[in-house]
Design a protein around this motif. Sequence first.
Motif, mmCIF file in Angstrom:
data_model
loop_
_atom_site.group_PDB
_atom_site.id
_atom_site.type_symbol
_atom_site.label_atom_id
_atom_site.label_comp_id
_atom_site.label_asym_id
_atom_site.label_seq_id
_atom_site.Cartn_x
_atom_site.Cartn_y
_atom_site.Cartn_z
ATOM 1 N N ASN A 69 9.954 -8.845 2.576
ATOM 2 C CA ASN A 69 8.794 -8.106 2.100
ATOM 3 C C ASN A 69 9.278 -7.035 1.139
ATOM 4 O O ASN A 69 10.414 -6.565 1.243
ATOM 5 N N THR A 97 5.700 -10.275 -0.797
ATOM 6 C CA THR A 97 6.426 -11.239 0.038
ATOM 7 C C THR A 97 7.222 -12.187 -0.844
ATOM 8 O O THR A 97 6.648 -12.794 -1.765
ATOM 9 N N ARG A 109 4.690 -13.977 -3.394
ATOM 10 C CA ARG A 109 3.287 -14.035 -2.988
ATOM 11 C C ARG A 109 2.766 -12.616 -2.811
ATOM 12 O O ARG A 109 3.555 -11.676 -2.674
ATOM 13 N N ASN A 110 1.453 -12.479 -2.759
ATOM 14 C CA ASN A 110 0.882 -11.192 -2.377
ATOM 15 C C ASN A 110 -0.119 -11.417 -1.244
ATOM 16 O O ASN A 110 -1.108 -12.118 -1.441
ATOM 17 N N THR A 111 0.158 -10.849 -0.085
ATOM 18 C CA THR A 111 -0.732 -11.017 1.066
ATOM 19 C C THR A 111 -1.529 -9.736 1.353
ATOM 20 O O THR A 111 -2.222 -9.655 2.369
ATOM 21 N N TYR A 114 -5.330 -10.418 1.193
ATOM 22 C CA TYR A 114 -5.699 -11.139 2.415
ATOM 23 C C TYR A 114 -5.789 -10.160 3.588
ATOM 24 O O TYR A 114 -6.738 -10.177 4.371
ATOM 25 N N SER A 149 -9.545 -9.335 -3.813
ATOM 26 C CA SER A 149 -10.046 -10.012 -2.611
ATOM 27 C C SER A 149 -11.569 -9.939 -2.542
ATOM 28 O O SER A 149 -12.214 -10.908 -2.136
ATOM 29 N N GLN A 258 -1.631 -8.265 6.737
ATOM 30 C CA GLN A 258 -0.848 -8.724 5.581
ATOM 31 C C GLN A 258 0.478 -9.333 6.030
ATOM 32 O O GLN A 258 1.053 -10.187 5.349
ATOM 33 N N PRO A 261 0.683 -13.805 7.377
ATOM 34 C CA PRO A 261 1.058 -14.969 6.557
ATOM 35 C C PRO A 261 2.508 -14.930 6.082
ATOM 36 O O PRO A 261 3.137 -15.985 5.898
ATOM 37 N N SER A 265 5.155 -17.896 6.781
ATOM 38 C CA SER A 265 5.833 -18.630 5.709
ATOM 39 C C SER A 265 7.348 -18.666 5.915
ATOM 40 O O SER A 265 8.012 -19.588 5.467
#
Length: 285
Positions: A69, A97, A109-111, A114, A149, A258, A261, A265
């Motif tokens: 992260n 991430t 990625r960006n969580t 989410y 979002s 956040q 996920p 992964s």
Amino acid sequence: MIKKSDEKNVKIKTGVVGWPISHSLSPRLHGYWLDKYNISGEYLAYAVKPEALGDFLKSLPEKKIIGVNLTVPHKEIVLPFLDEIDEVARRIGAVNTIIVQKDGRLFGRNTDGYGFLTNLKAYAATWSSQAGPAVIIGAGGAARAAIVSLLDDGISEIRLINRTRARAEKLAEIYHDPRIIVCDWQDRSKILRDSALLVNTTSLGMKGQPPLDIDLSELPGTAVVYDIVYNPLETALLKQARLRGNICVDGLGMLLYQAAPAFQSWFGQAVDVDQKLRQYIIGGL
Ligand code: ATR
């Protein structure tokens, strides 16, 4: 997935990268899930200066770290060091991430978006994007995650407000969506009228920071007030909202959601965000 019982000194290595990093709750959070699901893994805190970020990320495959992260101040400056990023991360303009692929390529990625939305829906079950306009205060990285979002969830209108108006205008320009309306900082109390959601994405209200100075009297009683600050859990804004009967959502859930996920992964395990986890993390605040 490698279970602890299979352990022959094989540990899946992950962590969080920031500068400074000592206050991060992420090792406690991921450590909880590693224990709960009996996974042979580690999640460490890596203190990496911004100027050393590129070299650190290049070294991940040889260190056998399968993902990290990113936190302050790396989420945006990391972009040039990645081989690929997903669509949501590109639109938010930040990555939280990284997954190291089998061939060593770095996938971002960006969580956060989410996490923002899942937390909102978990704590404000009566709210939906159809309920009415949202007011977003702030124009930094957290605001971008909230905007993306909410737009993707079908929000009808976002009233975007920032002390420095030019930054809010820049975001409206980037997203180029007629649902985003930039308003003046001095109108922040007035524009609460008819809104269904008020979100503070700034650091105002955080321990050591001044409170967000806003008058909620125009805010409908049915509106949800969401503060992404989680230390303290109840900011002056949320206290003011709670006392007048609004549904309140604090920022701790965004941190928890956040992370889910990202954990999945790397470790291949879907995880629960529940009250027990929340209480455990509050113990580390
Ligand atoms: P992040 O990426 O965490 O969202 P950031 O990019 O530093 O952080 O953005 C911080 C946000 O808090 C900005 O919207 C900032 O407003 P400005 O763009 O005007 O700086 C807002 N903010 C911070 N301190 C503030 C204050 N004292 N009053 C009003 N807004 C403030």
